[in-house]
Design a protein around this motif. Structure first.
Motif, mmCIF file in Angstrom:
data_model
loop_
_atom_site.group_PDB
_atom_site.id
_atom_site.type_symbol
_atom_site.label_atom_id
_atom_site.label_comp_id
_atom_site.label_asym_id
_atom_site.label_seq_id
_atom_site.Cartn_x
_atom_site.Cartn_y
_atom_site.Cartn_z
ATOM 1 N N ASP A 43 -53.443 -46.592 -60.711
ATOM 2 C CA ASP A 43 -53.536 -47.596 -61.720
ATOM 3 C C ASP A 43 -52.945 -47.161 -63.133
ATOM 4 O O ASP A 43 -53.727 -46.171 -63.419
ATOM 5 C CB ASP A 43 -54.801 -48.093 -61.787
ATOM 6 C CG ASP A 43 -55.116 -49.249 -60.689
ATOM 7 O OD1 ASP A 43 -54.220 -49.450 -60.012
ATOM 8 O OD2 ASP A 43 -56.269 -49.726 -60.415
ATOM 9 N N ASN A 44 -52.165 -47.461 -63.782
ATOM 10 C CA ASN A 44 -51.816 -47.380 -65.153
ATOM 11 C C ASN A 44 -51.446 -45.873 -65.506
ATOM 12 O O ASN A 44 -51.293 -45.634 -66.392
ATOM 13 C CB ASN A 44 -53.150 -47.627 -66.183
ATOM 14 C CG ASN A 44 -53.438 -49.255 -65.986
ATOM 15 O OD1 ASN A 44 -52.538 -49.964 -65.753
ATOM 16 N ND2 ASN A 44 -54.797 -49.359 -66.062
ATOM 17 N N VAL A 45 -51.071 -45.084 -64.363
ATOM 18 C CA VAL A 45 -50.524 -43.670 -64.617
ATOM 19 C C VAL A 45 -49.296 -43.689 -64.290
ATOM 20 O O VAL A 45 -48.611 -43.970 -63.360
ATOM 21 C CB VAL A 45 -51.591 -42.835 -63.700
ATOM 22 C CG1 VAL A 45 -50.763 -41.224 -64.021
ATOM 23 C CG2 VAL A 45 -52.917 -42.958 -64.261
ATOM 24 N N THR A 46 -48.634 -43.083 -65.387
ATOM 25 C CA THR A 46 -46.959 -42.388 -65.265
ATOM 26 C C THR A 46 -47.167 -41.085 -65.623
ATOM 27 O O THR A 46 -47.473 -40.699 -66.612
ATOM 28 C CB THR A 46 -46.334 -43.583 -66.115
ATOM 29 O OG1 THR A 46 -46.543 -44.904 -65.605
ATOM 30 C CG2 THR A 46 -44.645 -43.313 -65.795
ATOM 31 N N ILE A 76 -45.363 -47.589 -75.717
ATOM 32 C CA ILE A 76 -45.740 -46.020 -75.629
ATOM 33 C C ILE A 76 -44.060 -45.625 -76.378
ATOM 34 O O ILE A 76 -43.000 -45.898 -75.824
ATOM 35 C CB ILE A 76 -45.806 -45.460 -74.194
ATOM 36 C CG1 ILE A 76 -47.459 -46.021 -73.829
ATOM 37 C CG2 ILE A 76 -45.636 -44.059 -74.353
ATOM 38 C CD1 ILE A 76 -47.739 -45.499 -72.539
ATOM 39 N N MET A 77 -44.310 -44.691 -77.416
ATOM 40 C CA MET A 77 -43.192 -44.176 -77.996
ATOM 41 C C MET A 77 -43.050 -42.636 -77.681
ATOM 42 O O MET A 77 -44.171 -42.032 -77.910
ATOM 43 C CB MET A 77 -43.238 -44.296 -79.511
ATOM 44 C CG MET A 77 -43.669 -45.789 -79.931
ATOM 45 S SD MET A 77 -42.332 -46.955 -79.425
ATOM 46 C CE MET A 77 -41.504 -46.975 -80.805
ATOM 47 N N VAL A 78 -42.235 -42.111 -77.026
ATOM 48 C CA VAL A 78 -42.038 -40.713 -76.756
ATOM 49 C C VAL A 78 -40.934 -40.147 -77.717
ATOM 50 O O VAL A 78 -39.754 -40.657 -77.627
ATOM 51 C CB VAL A 78 -41.606 -40.717 -75.342
ATOM 52 C CG1 VAL A 78 -41.270 -39.057 -74.957
ATOM 53 C CG2 VAL A 78 -42.492 -41.199 -74.428
ATOM 54 N N LYS A 105 -54.086 -51.412 -71.030
ATOM 55 C CA LYS A 105 -53.908 -52.768 -70.285
ATOM 56 C C LYS A 105 -52.635 -53.351 -71.198
ATOM 57 O O LYS A 105 -51.975 -54.481 -70.746
ATOM 58 C CB LYS A 105 -55.077 -53.635 -70.335
ATOM 59 C CG LYS A 105 -55.588 -54.202 -71.578
ATOM 60 C CD LYS A 105 -56.730 -55.032 -71.426
ATOM 61 C CE LYS A 105 -57.682 -55.416 -72.337
ATOM 62 N NZ LYS A 105 -56.909 -55.915 -73.845
ATOM 63 N N ASP A 106 -52.348 -53.153 -72.370
ATOM 64 C CA ASP A 106 -51.447 -53.937 -73.344
ATOM 65 C C ASP A 106 -49.987 -53.293 -73.172
ATOM 66 O O ASP A 106 -49.177 -53.895 -73.601
ATOM 67 C CB ASP A 106 -51.736 -53.902 -74.722
ATOM 68 C CG ASP A 106 -53.024 -54.647 -74.800
ATOM 69 O OD1 ASP A 106 -53.204 -55.570 -74.280
ATOM 70 O OD2 ASP A 106 -53.870 -54.367 -75.818
ATOM 71 N N THR A 107 -49.813 -52.053 -72.609
ATOM 72 C CA THR A 107 -48.439 -51.418 -72.387
ATOM 73 C C THR A 107 -47.442 -51.964 -71.630
ATOM 74 O O THR A 107 -47.759 -52.545 -70.481
ATOM 75 C CB THR A 107 -48.699 -49.869 -71.762
ATOM 76 O OG1 THR A 107 -49.541 -49.231 -72.843
ATOM 77 C CG2 THR A 107 -47.616 -49.384 -71.828
ATOM 78 N N GLU A 108 -46.256 -52.446 -72.464
ATOM 79 C CA GLU A 108 -45.453 -53.230 -71.712
ATOM 80 C C GLU A 108 -44.157 -52.467 -71.460
ATOM 81 O O GLU A 108 -43.162 -52.574 -70.579
ATOM 82 C CB GLU A 108 -45.160 -54.525 -72.189
ATOM 83 C CG GLU A 108 -46.163 -55.567 -72.261
ATOM 84 C CD GLU A 108 -45.883 -56.803 -72.745
ATOM 85 O OE1 GLU A 108 -44.608 -57.306 -72.681
ATOM 86 O OE2 GLU A 108 -46.827 -57.550 -73.320
ATOM 87 N N TYR A 109 -43.918 -51.686 -72.481
ATOM 88 C CA TYR A 109 -42.572 -50.593 -72.528
ATOM 89 C C TYR A 109 -42.982 -49.219 -73.031
ATOM 90 O O TYR A 109 -43.798 -48.972 -73.481
ATOM 91 C CB TYR A 109 -41.988 -51.231 -73.811
ATOM 92 C CG TYR A 109 -41.485 -52.684 -73.631
ATOM 93 C CD1 TYR A 109 -40.574 -53.438 -72.883
ATOM 94 C CD2 TYR A 109 -42.389 -53.641 -74.724
ATOM 95 C CE1 TYR A 109 -40.437 -54.607 -72.927
ATOM 96 C CE2 TYR A 109 -42.031 -54.959 -74.422
ATOM 97 C CZ TYR A 109 -40.972 -55.569 -73.676
ATOM 98 O OH TYR A 109 -40.985 -56.837 -73.625
ATOM 99 N N ILE A 110 -42.145 -48.456 -72.401
ATOM 100 C CA ILE A 110 -41.972 -47.158 -72.747
ATOM 101 C C ILE A 110 -40.653 -46.861 -73.401
ATOM 102 O O ILE A 110 -39.474 -46.997 -72.712
ATOM 103 C CB ILE A 110 -42.154 -46.158 -71.658
ATOM 104 C CG1 ILE A 110 -43.552 -46.384 -71.441
ATOM 105 C CG2 ILE A 110 -42.090 -44.602 -72.146
ATOM 106 C CD1 ILE A 110 -43.960 -45.413 -69.701
#
Length: 126
Positions: A43-46, A76-78, A105-110
């Motif tokens: 869950d939620n891990v990339t 999330i900004m890389v 829970k709000d993350t939609e984009y990387i």
């Protein structure tokens, strides 16, 4: 605190079992240098993988530095710098950086930025 509200990022140490497990999995799949995402099934891990483990015939390979990962709103900004280095006499330091990203829970984009310019992932691996 609800675990879905927490954003965490951690660079994996090459000597840990989790690094070795992820590295073994992607080594069979990654055939060229680049920026990769591995969906872990957790869950939620990339996992973010910056891979420059392949040197060219001219003894050149990219090198990643100044890696920063931030959470901004629903993204999330890389950020990282990438430069081409020449390795005379094939004295090449293989580099595969692996970061574990626990998304909130709000993350939609990387989104990915190399040398200040927005770029893309070379591949997403399941």
């Amino acid at each position: 605190n609800d675990k879905n509200d927490i954003f965490i990022t951690k660079k994996l140490d090459v000597n840990t079992s989790i690094y070795k497990k992820i590295n073994d999995k992607v080594s069979k799949l990654i055939k060229e240098n680049g920026v990769y995402l591995l969906n872990s099934g957790e869950d939620n891990v990339t996992y973010l993988i910056l891979d420059v483990s392949h040197m060219s015939l001219k003894n050149e390979a990219p090198y990643f530095s100044d890696v920063k990962i931030e959470n901004k709103g629903n993204s999330i900004m890389v950020y990282f710098n990438e430069e081409l280095k020449i390795y005379p006499d094939c004295k090449y330091h293989e580099q595969r950086l692996i970061y574990k990203i626990t998304k909130d829970k709000d993350t939609e984009y990387i989104r990915v930025f190399s040398n200040g310019e927005e770029t893309h992932f070379d591949s997403a691996i399941a």
